[in-house]
Design a protein around this motif. Sequence first.
Motif, short mmCIF file in Angstrom:
data_model
loop_
_atom_site.label_atom_id
_atom_site.label_comp_id
_atom_site.label_asym_id
_atom_site.label_seq_id
_atom_site.Cartn_x
_atom_site.Cartn_y
_atom_site.Cartn_z
N SER A 44 -2.00 -1.56 1.39
CA SER A 44 -1.94 -0.11 1.66
C SER A 44 -1.36 0.62 2.82
N ASN A 45 -1.41 -0.08 3.87
CA ASN A 45 -0.87 0.43 4.93
C ASN A 45 0.69 0.51 4.81
N PHE A 46 1.43 -0.53 3.81
CA PHE A 46 2.84 -0.37 3.69
C PHE A 46 2.93 0.69 2.80
N THR A 47 2.09 1.06 1.78
CA THR A 47 2.46 1.98 1.03
C THR A 47 2.30 3.36 1.32
N GLU A 48 1.40 3.36 2.62
CA GLU A 48 1.28 4.86 3.32
C GLU A 48 2.46 4.99 4.17
N TYR A 49 3.26 4.28 4.78
CA TYR A 49 4.04 4.48 5.73
C TYR A 49 5.52 4.19 5.27
N VAL A 50 5.67 3.41 4.51
CA VAL A 50 7.25 2.96 3.94
C VAL A 50 7.66 3.91 3.07
N PRO A 51 7.07 4.54 2.09
CA PRO A 51 7.89 5.65 1.14
C PRO A 51 8.30 6.95 1.94
N ILE A 52 7.38 7.57 3.12
CA ILE A 52 7.67 8.64 3.66
C ILE A 52 9.15 8.05 4.80
N SER A 53 9.03 6.80 5.45
CA SER A 53 9.96 6.55 6.30
C SER A 53 11.49 6.30 5.37
N LEU A 54 11.44 5.87 4.24
CA LEU A 54 12.75 5.64 3.34
C LEU A 54 13.17 7.11 3.04
N LEU A 55 12.25 7.98 2.69
CA LEU A 55 12.73 9.21 2.27
C LEU A 55 13.31 9.87 3.13
N LEU A 56 12.63 9.96 4.46
CA LEU A 56 13.31 10.53 5.63
C LEU A 56 14.65 9.98 6.13
N ILE A 57 14.90 8.80 5.99
CA ILE A 57 16.14 7.93 6.23
C ILE A 57 17.07 8.28 5.38
#
Length: 126
Positions: A44-57
């Motif tokens: 769950s934590n992975f799915t909470e943080y990785v998508p927004i991180s990748l989108l910002l990058i």
Amino acid sequence: MYAAVFGLALVILSVRTLWLRRQLGVAIGSGDNPLLARAARVHSNFTEYVPISLLLIYFLEIQSGGGMSIHGLCILLLVGRIIHAIGVSQVKEDYRFRTVGMALTLIVIISVSIRLLTTFLLANPS
């Protein structure tokens, strides 16, 4: 390339959680099993943080044209997520792993967000 690596990491975390659910006969929740609760939380934590991180990058890459800073940010995010997953997966957790993993993840999100905002504000001074 990094999105693909993170995609595969998500599959690994998903399969691990599904395997534990099947092994323990738990369809929903954790069934009061601490190992399953932790596996589900890592996923769950992975799915909470990785998508927004990748989108910002991605937005930063479009804006800046790429470069080594994009690689650095993605590697930092990947290391952070791995360290976090290792820490939280342990029933007898060493909180340093969670802390370092989250710190690296948040450093990426904050630094990219500030760069994007700064660039926007400089381009639109009014």
